[in-house]
Write a protein that holds these residues in place. Structure first.
Motif, PDB file in Angstrom:
ATOM      1  N   LYS A 226     -15.579 -23.999 -33.213  1.00 20.82           N
ATOM      2  CA  LYS A 226     -14.856 -24.262 -31.975  1.00 20.82           C
ATOM      3  C   LYS A 226     -14.096 -23.036 -31.520  1.00 20.82           C
ATOM      4  O   LYS A 226     -13.693 -22.190 -32.325  1.00 20.82           O
ATOM      5  N   ASN A 227     -13.873 -22.963 -30.219  1.00 21.85           N
ATOM      6  CA  ASN A 227     -13.069 -21.902 -29.640  1.00 21.85           C
ATOM      7  C   ASN A 227     -11.612 -22.348 -29.616  1.00 21.85           C
ATOM      8  O   ASN A 227     -11.242 -23.233 -28.835  1.00 21.85           O
ATOM      9  N   ASN A 228     -10.790 -21.774 -30.488  1.00 20.97           N
ATOM     10  CA  ASN A 228      -9.390 -22.179 -30.596  1.00 20.97           C
ATOM     11  C   ASN A 228      -8.470 -21.299 -29.765  1.00 20.97           C
ATOM     12  O   ASN A 228      -7.318 -21.077 -30.100  1.00 20.97           O
ATOM     13  N   PHE A 229      -8.996 -20.800 -28.659  1.00 17.93           N
ATOM     14  CA  PHE A 229      -8.227 -19.888 -27.824  1.00 17.93           C
ATOM     15  C   PHE A 229      -7.001 -20.564 -27.213  1.00 17.93           C
ATOM     16  O   PHE A 229      -7.051 -21.718 -26.801  1.00 17.93           O
ATOM     17  N   HIS A 230      -5.917 -19.828 -27.152  1.00 15.07           N
ATOM     18  CA  HIS A 230      -4.790 -20.240 -26.325  1.00 15.07           C
ATOM     19  C   HIS A 230      -3.983 -19.008 -25.936  1.00 15.07           C
ATOM     20  O   HIS A 230      -4.069 -17.967 -26.566  1.00 15.07           O
ATOM     21  N   TYR A 231      -3.225 -19.172 -24.872  1.00 12.62           N
ATOM     22  CA  TYR A 231      -2.361 -18.092 -24.408  1.00 12.62           C
ATOM     23  C   TYR A 231      -1.275 -17.818 -25.452  1.00 12.62           C
ATOM     24  O   TYR A 231      -0.887 -18.698 -26.223  1.00 12.62           O
ATOM     25  N   ILE A 232      -0.775 -16.596 -25.439  1.00 14.53           N
ATOM     26  CA  ILE A 232       0.416 -16.271 -26.213  1.00 14.53           C
ATOM     27  C   ILE A 232       1.621 -16.513 -25.317  1.00 14.53           C
ATOM     28  O   ILE A 232       1.688 -15.997 -24.197  1.00 14.53           O
ATOM     29  N   THR A 233       2.552 -17.307 -25.781  1.00 20.82           N
ATOM     30  CA  THR A 233       3.748 -17.623 -25.007  1.00 20.82           C
ATOM     31  C   THR A 233       4.901 -16.743 -25.465  1.00 20.82           C
ATOM     32  O   THR A 233       5.284 -16.776 -26.642  1.00 20.82           O
ATOM     33  N   GLN A 234       5.428 -15.944 -24.559  1.00 22.26           N
ATOM     34  CA  GLN A 234       6.585 -15.113 -24.864  1.00 22.26           C
ATOM     35  C   GLN A 234       7.853 -15.959 -24.737  1.00 22.26           C
ATOM     36  O   GLN A 234       8.065 -16.619 -23.724  1.00 22.26           O
ATOM     37  N   LYS A 235       8.669 -15.932 -25.780  1.00 24.49           N
ATOM     38  CA  LYS A 235       9.856 -16.790 -25.792  1.00 24.49           C
ATOM     39  C   LYS A 235      11.167 -16.006 -25.832  1.00 24.49           C
ATOM     40  O   LYS A 235      12.226 -16.552 -25.526  1.00 24.49           O
ATOM     41  N   THR A 236      11.096 -14.732 -26.222  1.00 25.33           N
ATOM     42  CA  THR A 236      12.310 -13.911 -26.291  1.00 25.33           C
ATOM     43  C   THR A 236      12.022 -12.525 -25.720  1.00 25.33           C
ATOM     44  O   THR A 236      10.865 -12.128 -25.579  1.00 25.33           O
ATOM     45  N   TYR A 237      13.089 -11.810 -25.396  1.00 24.14           N
ATOM     46  CA  TYR A 237      12.957 -10.437 -24.920  1.00 24.14           C
ATOM     47  C   TYR A 237      14.182  -9.644 -25.345  1.00 24.14           C
ATOM     48  O   TYR A 237      15.218 -10.212 -25.729  1.00 24.14           O
ATOM     49  N   ASN A 238      14.060  -8.336 -25.313  1.00 25.04           N
ATOM     50  CA  ASN A 238      15.171  -7.467 -25.692  1.00 25.04           C
ATOM     51  C   ASN A 238      16.198  -7.399 -24.570  1.00 25.04           C
ATOM     52  O   ASN A 238      15.868  -7.050 -23.445  1.00 25.04           O
ATOM     53  N   SER A 239      17.428  -7.730 -24.895  1.00 24.63           N
ATOM     54  CA  SER A 239      18.506  -7.654 -23.916  1.00 24.63           C
ATOM     55  C   SER A 239      19.720  -6.999 -24.585  1.00 24.63           C
ATOM     56  O   SER A 239      20.337  -7.591 -25.481  1.00 24.63           O
ATOM     57  N   PRO A 240      20.068  -5.788 -24.159  1.00 23.00           N
ATOM     58  CA  PRO A 240      19.420  -4.975 -23.115  1.00 23.00           C
ATOM     59  C   PRO A 240      18.056  -4.462 -23.583  1.00 23.00           C
ATOM     60  O   PRO A 240      17.750  -4.503 -24.779  1.00 23.00           O
TER      61      PRO A 240
END
Length: 423
Positions: A226-240
């Protein structure tokens, strides 16, 4: 046009029937879960495998290729969302315009490239491998002489996109040096056993003949069905944002800004993010009109989004002394989109570009095939659905998405010649 998806023994076969073109596309897509260590092997395999097909010399292989009317083919390795991708993409003249039997001979030739490498004692032939390894190391060393490519590799080495530590240029180089032909062959064998295989064939072809050719010549023994593809979900970022800078003895500096779009909905990933990127940094965009045309602060500026990873990069060529002003204008224009403080014509222009791109798909067999692959492998919508849904995107949708987009990482390749001749 007619589409058909068939479950075969070890792979899925996808057929696009159209008599609009004189050529046939035959593509093999091999997908496996993205792992950090794979990054060190894929590019080496990409160049080693085509030279390991049982021909004694490149000339001999080229002669064999000429006998089947020189099909165009290329092997590529890439990242797609949470998957590594190894693919063969090819195009050849329909046998209706050559001679009977060419389809069979061509497909057999192409399958041999991927599935029948010449090996010795369970490793790739050392002479071939060592040459390609040297070429790879030379390429990695040469990146410093290509400011655009070098800057992007540097940004990628600093920016946390996946759930593993980013791979730096230095690590790519020194790990590649340690790889031997046995290690690469083991990686190749593992790929064949633990990947999802999809074959796409498009053109005016005989479906029954294609199935027979593949049944006779292709045996895939993979554990993945099976193709288990899914998007990567970004949940955090560098601040600053995290910032990095390196000097370079040139006049022009390269400023790259990596952004993350957090927790996007499916509709935002497929449609809103596209328009956002084009409005901010496409041709005739906010950044182009403001930073380049109005303030004359850059040689070029544009954005490139990666919807599958929820990221977007802003690329600009500037004078180092102008970096702070350019950065401030980028932040100002991103804020304008959040507030909806820009003319509606930017949205209409971006939508028109999107419509034009859809209209152009059916003019090329390569585009049709790629679009079909995108529907099957990444869950994109068909052309008509995309046409309808892009029209539904509102200014408020774009503002809502813009609130989720954050600057994460900055890399400045800082030109320090200041008017002197480039070194």
């Amino acid at each position: 046009m007619k589409y058909k998806n068939l479950k075969m023994d070890g792979y899925d076969l996808h057929i696009l029937q159209t008599d609009k073109f004189k050529t046939v596309n035959f593509n093999i897509e091999i997908r496996f879960p993205l792992k950090r260590e794979d990054r060190f092997f894929m590019s080496l395999l990409e160049t080693t495998l085509p030279l390991s097909t049982g021909y004694k010399t490149l000339k001999e292989r080229n002669i064999s290729c000429a006998e089947i009317y020189d099909p165009a083919w290329v092997i590529k390795s890439s990242l797609s969302g949470n998957q590594s991708v190894f693919s063969l993409r090819s195009s050849f003249l329909n046998e209706k315009y050559t001679e009977k039997g060419m389809t069979k001979k061509t497909i057999e030739y192409l399958l041999k490239i991927i599935f029948s490498p010449k090996i010795e004692d369970n490793h790739f032939i050392d002479e071939i491998f060592e040459k390609e390894k040297t070429n790879r190391l030379n390429y990695l060393r040469s990146l410093e002489d290509n400011p655009d490519a070098y800057s992007l590799v540097r940004l990628q080495g600093y920016m946390q996109v996946y759930d593993f530590k980013p791979v730096t240029l230095e690590e790519l180089y020194y790990t590649t040096k340690k790889i031997d032909s046995k290690m690469l062959y083991d990686f190749y064998q593992k790929m064949l056993k633990t990947s999802k295989f999809d074959i796409f064939i498009a053109g005016d072809i005989d479906e029954d003949e294609i199935i027979k050719i593949l049944n006779d010549k292709l045996k895939i023994n993979t554990t993945v069905k099976k193709n288990n593809f899914h998007y990567i979900t970004q949940k955090t970022y560098n601040s600053p944002p995290h910032g990095y800078s390196e000097p370079v003895p040139n006049n022009q500096s390269k400023a790259l800004i990596g952004c993350k779009a957090l927790n996007m909905t499916d509709f935002e990933k497929k449609y809103v993010f596209t328009l956002y990127s084009w409005i901010l940094g496409g041709s005739n965009s906010l950044l182009f009109d403001d930073v380049r045309e109005q303030h004359s602060l850059c040689y070029y500026i544009y954005t490139s989004r990666q919807s599958l990873t929820g990221t977007m990069n802003i690329f600009s060529g500037i004078d180092a002394d102008n970096f702070d002003e350019v950065y401030d204008l980028i932040e100002e224009n991103m804020a304008k989109i959040v507030k909806g403080d820009y003319p509606d014509e930017y949205i209409e222009n971006a939508k028109q570009v999107y419509y034009n791109s859809l209209n152009n798909i059916e003019d090329s067999l390569d585009s049709l095939t790629s679009n079909y692959e995108s529907e099957v492998l990444t869950g994109s919508d068909n052309i008509e659905t995309r046409r309808i849904n892009i029209g539904k995107v509102t200014k408020q949708d774009i503002s809502n998405l813009a609130k989720k987009v954050h600057i994460d990482t900055i890399f400045l390749l800082k030109g320090e010649a200041h008017g002197k001749e480039d070194v």
